[in-house]
Design a protein around this motif. Structure first.
Motif, PDB file in Angstrom:
ATOM      1  N   ASN A   1       0.848  -1.189   0.000  1.00 28.25           N
ATOM      2  CA  ASN A   1       0.000   0.000   0.000  1.00 28.25           C
ATOM      3  C   ASN A   1       0.888   1.246   0.000  1.00 28.25           C
ATOM      4  OD1 ASN A   1      -1.530   2.277   1.181  1.00 28.25           O
ATOM      5  ND2 ASN A   1      -3.179   0.764   1.287  1.00 28.25           N
ATOM      6  N   ILE A   2       0.811   2.026  -1.065  1.00 25.54           N
ATOM      7  CA  ILE A   2       1.660   3.212  -1.210  1.00 25.54           C
ATOM      8  C   ILE A   2       1.368   4.266  -0.140  1.00 25.54           C
ATOM      9  CG2 ILE A   2       0.170   4.390  -2.875  1.00 25.54           C
ATOM     10  CD1 ILE A   2       2.786   5.264  -4.333  1.00 25.54           C
ATOM     11  N   GLU A   3       0.124   4.364   0.282  1.00 19.83           N
ATOM     12  CA  GLU A   3      -0.229   5.359   1.294  1.00 19.83           C
ATOM     13  C   GLU A   3       0.415   5.027   2.633  1.00 19.83           C
ATOM     14  OE1 GLU A   3      -4.086   7.944   2.716  1.00 19.83           O
ATOM     15  OE2 GLU A   3      -4.394   6.158   1.501  1.00 19.83           O
ATOM     16  N   ILE A   4       0.400   3.767   2.994  1.00 24.75           N
ATOM     17  CA  ILE A   4       1.035   3.348   4.250  1.00 24.75           C
ATOM     18  C   ILE A   4       2.543   3.596   4.184  1.00 24.75           C
ATOM     19  CG2 ILE A   4       1.563   1.361   5.717  1.00 24.75           C
ATOM     20  CD1 ILE A   4      -1.252   0.280   4.970  1.00 24.75           C
ATOM     21  N   ARG A   5       3.139   3.308   3.031  1.00 26.19           N
ATOM     22  CA  ARG A   5       4.582   3.513   2.879  1.00 26.19           C
ATOM     23  C   ARG A   5       4.928   5.009   2.904  1.00 26.19           C
ATOM     24  NH1 ARG A   5       6.667  -1.536   0.817  1.00 26.19           N
ATOM     25  NH2 ARG A   5       8.715  -0.588   0.895  1.00 26.19           N
ATOM     26  N   TYR A   6       4.070   5.846   2.352  1.00 24.37           N
ATOM     27  CA  TYR A   6       4.260   7.305   2.415  1.00 24.37           C
ATOM     28  C   TYR A   6       4.183   7.778   3.867  1.00 24.37           C
ATOM     29  CZ  TYR A   6       1.575  11.646   3.165  1.00 24.37           C
ATOM     30  OH  TYR A   6       1.047  12.802   3.697  1.00 24.37           O
ATOM     31  N   ILE A   7       3.214   7.264   4.608  1.00 25.75           N
ATOM     32  CA  ILE A   7       3.055   7.666   6.008  1.00 25.75           C
ATOM     33  C   ILE A   7       4.305   7.284   6.802  1.00 25.75           C
ATOM     34  CG2 ILE A   7       1.725   7.299   8.130  1.00 25.75           C
ATOM     35  CD1 ILE A   7      -0.731   6.769   6.225  1.00 25.75           C
TER      36      ILE A   7
ATOM     37  N   TYR B   1      14.915   5.504  14.069  1.00 29.35           N
ATOM     38  CA  TYR B   1      13.772   4.993  13.308  1.00 29.35           C
ATOM     39  C   TYR B   1      13.871   5.551  11.890  1.00 29.35           C
ATOM     40  CZ  TYR B   1       9.044   3.608  11.987  1.00 29.35           C
ATOM     41  OH  TYR B   1       7.974   3.041  11.356  1.00 29.35           O
ATOM     42  N   ASN B   2      14.822   4.985  11.138  1.00 31.41           N
ATOM     43  CA  ASN B   2      15.061   5.493   9.795  1.00 31.41           C
ATOM     44  C   ASN B   2      15.553   4.412   8.829  1.00 31.41           C
ATOM     45  OD1 ASN B   2      17.621   5.096  10.776  1.00 31.41           O
ATOM     46  ND2 ASN B   2      18.177   7.256  10.802  1.00 31.41           N
ATOM     47  N   LYS B   3      15.462   3.163   9.222  1.00 31.06           N
ATOM     48  CA  LYS B   3      16.041   2.080   8.417  1.00 31.06           C
ATOM     49  C   LYS B   3      15.287   1.787   7.125  1.00 31.06           C
ATOM     50  CE  LYS B   3      13.917  -1.762  11.064  1.00 31.06           C
ATOM     51  NZ  LYS B   3      12.607  -1.520  10.581  1.00 31.06           N
ATOM     52  N   ASP B   4      14.042   2.238   6.997  1.00 31.17           N
ATOM     53  CA  ASP B   4      13.250   1.923   5.809  1.00 31.17           C
ATOM     54  C   ASP B   4      13.035   3.119   4.882  1.00 31.17           C
ATOM     55  OD1 ASP B   4      12.656  -0.892   6.325  1.00 31.17           O
ATOM     56  OD2 ASP B   4      11.553  -0.128   8.061  1.00 31.17           O
ATOM     57  N   ILE B   5      13.764   4.187   5.089  1.00 33.29           N
ATOM     58  CA  ILE B   5      13.578   5.378   4.264  1.00 33.29           C
ATOM     59  C   ILE B   5      13.817   5.058   2.786  1.00 33.29           C
ATOM     60  CG2 ILE B   5      14.575   7.641   3.677  1.00 33.29           C
ATOM     61  CD1 ILE B   5      14.770   8.199   6.685  1.00 33.29           C
ATOM     62  N   GLU B   6      14.919   4.450   2.478  1.00 36.38           N
ATOM     63  CA  GLU B   6      15.248   4.151   1.075  1.00 36.38           C
ATOM     64  C   GLU B   6      14.248   3.174   0.461  1.00 36.38           C
ATOM     65  OE1 GLU B   6      17.450   5.617  -1.033  1.00 36.38           O
ATOM     66  OE2 GLU B   6      17.754   7.009   0.628  1.00 36.38           O
ATOM     67  N   ALA B   7      13.851   2.161   1.220  1.00 32.50           N
ATOM     68  CA  ALA B   7      12.888   1.171   0.701  1.00 32.50           C
ATOM     69  C   ALA B   7      11.535   1.829   0.425  1.00 32.50           C
ATOM     70  CB  ALA B   7      12.729   0.016   1.689  1.00 32.50           C
TER      71      ALA B   7
ATOM     72  N   LYS C   1      10.922   5.066  -0.073  1.00 31.33           N
ATOM     73  CA  LYS C   1      11.081   6.019  -1.169  1.00 31.33           C
ATOM     74  C   LYS C   1      11.084   5.269  -2.506  1.00 31.33           C
ATOM     75  CE  LYS C   1      15.060   7.628  -2.296  1.00 31.33           C
ATOM     76  NZ  LYS C   1      16.324   8.291  -2.477  1.00 31.33           N
ATOM     77  N   GLY C   2      11.834   4.187  -2.585  1.00 29.64           N
ATOM     78  CA  GLY C   2      11.876   3.387  -3.812  1.00 29.64           C
ATOM     79  C   GLY C   2      10.515   2.825  -4.174  1.00 29.64           C
ATOM     80  N   PHE C   3       9.780   2.371  -3.175  1.00 33.72           N
ATOM     81  CA  PHE C   3       8.432   1.837  -3.413  1.00 33.72           C
ATOM     82  C   PHE C   3       7.511   2.928  -3.957  1.00 33.72           C
ATOM     83  CE2 PHE C   3       4.112   0.754  -2.293  1.00 33.72           C
ATOM     84  CZ  PHE C   3       4.031  -0.579  -2.680  1.00 33.72           C
ATOM     85  N   ILE C   4       7.605   4.101  -3.383  1.00 32.07           N
ATOM     86  CA  ILE C   4       6.771   5.221  -3.833  1.00 32.07           C
ATOM     87  C   ILE C   4       7.112   5.586  -5.277  1.00 32.07           C
ATOM     88  CG2 ILE C   4       6.362   7.712  -3.515  1.00 32.07           C
ATOM     89  CD1 ILE C   4       6.546   7.097  -0.427  1.00 32.07           C
ATOM     90  N   LEU C   5       8.394   5.699  -5.568  1.00 32.27           N
ATOM     91  CA  LEU C   5       8.796   6.054  -6.931  1.00 32.27           C
ATOM     92  C   LEU C   5       8.334   5.003  -7.937  1.00 32.27           C
ATOM     93  CD1 LEU C   5      12.373   7.419  -6.222  1.00 32.27           C
ATOM     94  CD2 LEU C   5      10.411   8.742  -7.026  1.00 32.27           C
TER      95      LEU C   5
ATOM     96  N   THR D   1      -0.881   4.664  -9.096  1.00 31.48           N
ATOM     97  CA  THR D   1      -1.820   4.998  -8.023  1.00 31.48           C
ATOM     98  C   THR D   1      -3.066   5.619  -8.641  1.00 31.48           C
ATOM     99  OG1 THR D   1      -0.003   5.341  -6.492  1.00 31.48           O
ATOM    100  CG2 THR D   1      -2.103   6.320  -5.890  1.00 31.48           C
ATOM    101  N   SER D   2      -4.211   5.039  -8.342  1.00 31.49           N
ATOM    102  CA  SER D   2      -5.450   5.483  -8.996  1.00 31.49           C
ATOM    103  C   SER D   2      -6.063   6.737  -8.367  1.00 31.49           C
ATOM    104  CB  SER D   2      -6.475   4.347  -9.001  1.00 31.49           C
ATOM    105  OG  SER D   2      -6.755   3.942  -7.680  1.00 31.49           O
ATOM    106  N   SER D   3      -5.817   6.979  -7.107  1.00 31.12           N
ATOM    107  CA  SER D   3      -6.417   8.131  -6.425  1.00 31.12           C
ATOM    108  C   SER D   3      -5.645   9.416  -6.741  1.00 31.12           C
ATOM    109  CB  SER D   3      -6.432   7.897  -4.914  1.00 31.12           C
ATOM    110  OG  SER D   3      -6.759   9.081  -4.228  1.00 31.12           O
TER     111      SER D   3
END
Length: 165
Positions: A99-105, A119-125, A127-131, A137-139
């Motif tokens: 879910n892109i929204e959860i990853r953005y949050i 609490y920063n270990k997933d920033i790159e993951a 960001k990559g998922f969002i890109l 994303t339909s909304s």
């Protein structure tokens, strides 16, 4: 027959109300990052959210708790809010990692969390998922919110920001 119709109608109203609530939460979330008043208001609106709620709402509740930590005065309370918020947020990611929204949050929380909390270990993951998933994303509402966040974010390079334009 009437009973089935009432159940279907109740479910429809429930889904409609949730989508309206989500739209309101989405629009207020960026302001909550800057305002104790807005974050407190969202916290009240999300007070009935628990582990059986939809993962997106759970993610928003978790992020709001981390904001309560940001605005709290007492160190112990800050720590409790942050830990609870991160726990809810990670539960949401685990429940729906695509879910892109959860990853953005989560990205927004990690980017704004004090470095000392680590609490920063997933920033790159995230960001990559969002890109990778932004275009599909339909909304339009969600795309706009993510784009606005990314354009202000330090996690995204200038080139990555251009990809979202």
């Amino acid at each position: 027959m009437k009973k089935k119709l009432l159940i279907i109608l109740a479910l429809f109203v429930s889904v409609l109300a949730t989508s309206q609530d989500l739209s309101k939460i989405r629009s207020q979330y960026p302001e909550a990052v800057k305002s104790d008043e807005v974050s407190s208001k969202l916290d009240k609106e999300l007070s009935n959210i628990n582990s059986s709620s939809t993962p997106v709402l759970l993610a928003y509740k978790g992020s709001i708790l981390t904001l309560k930590a940001k605005f709290a005065k007492d160190r112990k309370i800050k720590k409790e809010f942050f830990k609870e918020g991160v726990s809810l947020l990670e539960s949401a990611v685990k429940a729906n990692p695509q879910n892109i929204e959860i990853r953005y949050i989560r990205l927004s929380v990690q980017e704004n969390a004090p470095k000392i909390l680590k609490y920063n270990k997933d920033i790159e993951a995230d960001k990559g998922f969002i890109l990778k998933n932004y275009e599909t994303t339909s909304s339009k509402e969600l795309k706009g919110i993510i784009k606005e966040f990314a354009l202000k974010s330090e996690a995204f390079s200038d080139l990555e920001k251009l990809e979202l334009l």
